[in-house]
Design an enzyme around this catalytic site. Structure first.
Site, short mmCIF file in Angstrom:
data_model
loop_
_atom_site.label_atom_id
_atom_site.label_comp_id
_atom_site.label_asym_id
_atom_site.label_seq_id
_atom_site.Cartn_x
_atom_site.Cartn_y
_atom_site.Cartn_z
N ASN A 13 49.23 39.49 112.49
CA ASN A 13 48.02 39.57 111.67
C ASN A 13 48.47 40.08 110.30
O ASN A 13 48.71 41.28 110.14
CB ASN A 13 47.01 40.54 112.32
CG ASN A 13 45.81 40.78 111.43
OD1 ASN A 13 45.59 40.07 110.44
ND2 ASN A 13 45.02 41.79 111.78
N LYS A 15 46.83 40.29 107.60
CA LYS A 15 45.77 40.92 106.79
C LYS A 15 45.82 40.35 105.38
O LYS A 15 46.15 39.18 105.21
CB LYS A 15 45.90 42.45 106.84
CG LYS A 15 46.05 42.94 108.29
CD LYS A 15 45.85 44.39 108.48
CE LYS A 15 46.01 44.72 109.96
NZ LYS A 15 45.71 46.07 110.31
N HIS A 99 37.86 41.74 114.16
CA HIS A 99 38.86 42.78 113.91
C HIS A 99 38.13 44.04 113.45
O HIS A 99 37.13 43.96 112.74
CB HIS A 99 39.88 42.32 112.85
CG HIS A 99 41.03 43.26 112.73
ND1 HIS A 99 40.95 44.41 111.99
CD2 HIS A 99 42.27 43.24 113.28
CE1 HIS A 99 42.11 45.06 112.10
NE2 HIS A 99 42.93 44.36 112.87
N GLU A 101 38.67 46.05 111.17
CA GLU A 101 38.49 46.15 109.71
C GLU A 101 37.30 45.32 109.26
O GLU A 101 36.59 45.69 108.32
CB GLU A 101 39.79 45.71 109.00
CG GLU A 101 40.87 46.79 109.13
CD GLU A 101 42.29 46.26 109.13
OE1 GLU A 101 42.52 45.12 108.69
OE2 GLU A 101 43.19 47.00 109.59
N GLU A 171 42.60 46.80 120.60
CA GLU A 171 43.19 47.50 119.46
C GLU A 171 42.45 48.81 119.21
O GLU A 171 41.41 48.83 118.53
CB GLU A 171 43.08 46.63 118.20
CG GLU A 171 43.82 45.32 118.30
CD GLU A 171 44.24 44.83 116.92
OE1 GLU A 171 45.44 44.61 116.74
OE2 GLU A 171 43.38 44.71 116.02
N GLY A 177 47.57 50.68 112.10
CA GLY A 177 48.16 51.04 110.81
C GLY A 177 48.48 52.52 110.66
O GLY A 177 48.76 52.99 109.56
N SER A 217 49.93 49.53 115.76
CA SER A 217 51.25 50.10 115.52
C SER A 217 52.30 49.65 116.54
O SER A 217 53.20 50.40 116.88
CB SER A 217 51.18 51.63 115.46
OG SER A 217 50.35 52.05 114.39
P1 PGA Z 1 49.16 47.40 112.90
O1 PGA Z 1 47.85 46.45 112.87
O2 PGA Z 1 50.15 46.71 113.81
O3 PGA Z 1 49.62 47.47 111.49
O4 PGA Z 1 48.72 48.70 113.46
C1 PGA Z 1 47.39 45.79 114.02
C2 PGA Z 1 46.13 45.04 113.68
O5 PGA Z 1 45.32 45.55 112.91
O6 PGA Z 1 45.90 43.91 114.19
#
Ligand code: PGA
Length: 257
Positions: A13, A15, A99, A101, A171, A177, A217
């Site tokens: 992903n 982003k 997601h 976000e 998630e 993140g 992460s």
């Molecule tokens: P990350 O993001 O691996 O940077 O924690 C995962 C995601 O948001 O899909």
């Protein structure tokens, strides 16, 4: 991961990262790092603007391309939006839906997520539906109830024959993140609960073949341990998916697991 019933999957992903020219460079570096033959399904979910470059650069490399969002309607006066049909027409295979976000910054609700899941399936896209609890919810001990609600709402009205095409990504918000990965046991427990719920909503065969990913992460160091959990079939990778070497190592871990 249970290889008898399911194929591992690693999805990046990106982003809001990487331009179309950076996408080309990424693919050039990434493709030779992938071993052949490979069991693992690999997908890159890239910004809309990078999709044509990603499709072209990844051609012949057995790398599927995905989007990170879509509108729930097929067309109309919705300035700035992109429909599932448009993505499918380009050759996109996957789309991330719900997601955290998008839920947090763009007010996506369980109802919108459900509409998008149904529209994606209708258009022939495979939705990667994201669910996850906040730190407070985990501390209050309501994680499994929350995830159950999110999954049930997302899958409302999805017929059994279409469920095969749905990927669910667990998630936890506190792990995205932050560098703070869920422990393999925590992640495995929630993924197991999701599979149990699918068994209840559909049947045992459907649950056995459902693809459930962990995200938050996940990186080349912790991937093998997470993927060793029987109900974790792969990963949705944010930060580490921007580095070809790191992502290829995660794919390798999924191949071996
Ligand atoms: P990350 O993001 O691996 O940077 O924690 C995962 C995601 O948001 O899909």
């Amino acid at each position: 991961m249970n290889r008898r019933y399911r194929k591992p999957m690693i999805a990046g992903n990106w982003k809001m990262n990487l331009t179309p020219s950076e996408t080309r460079s990424f693919a050039e570096a990434f493709k030779p790092l992938l071993s052949k033959p490979r069991l693992c399904e690999v997908a890159l979910c890239v910004p809309f603007i990078d999709i044509p470059a990603a499709l072209k650069a990844c051609k012949g490399g057995r790398i599927a391309i995905g989007a990170q969002n879509m509108h729930e309607l097929s067309s109309g006066a919705y300035t700035g939006e992109v429909s599932a049909q448009m993505l499918r027409d380009l050759g996109v295979k996957y789309v991330i839906i719900g997601h955290s976000e998008r839920r947090q910054y763009y007010n996506e609700t369980d109802a919108t997520v459900n509409k998008k899941v149904l529209a994606a399936l209708e258009a022939g896209l495979r939705p990667i539906v994201c669910v996850g609890e906040s730190l407070e919810q985990r501390q209050f001990g309501v994680t499994l109830e929350w995830i159950t609600c999110q999954v049930k709402a997302a899958l409302y009205g999805v017929p059994q024959d279409k469920l095969r095409r749905v990927v669910i990504a667990y998630e936890p918000l506190w792990a995205i993140g932050t560098g703070q990965t869920a422990t393999a046991e925590q992640a495995g427990q929630v993924c197991n609960a999701i599979r149990t719920l699918i068994r209840r909503l559909y049947d045992a065969k459907t649950a056995r073949s459902a693809t459930i990913l962990y995200g938050g992460s996940m990186n080349e160091k912790n991937a093998a341990e997470l993927l060793a959990q029987p109900d974790i079939d792969g990963g949705l990778i944010g930060g580490a998916s921007l580095k070809p070497e790191a992502l290829s190592k995660i794919v390798q871990a999924a191949n071996q697991e």
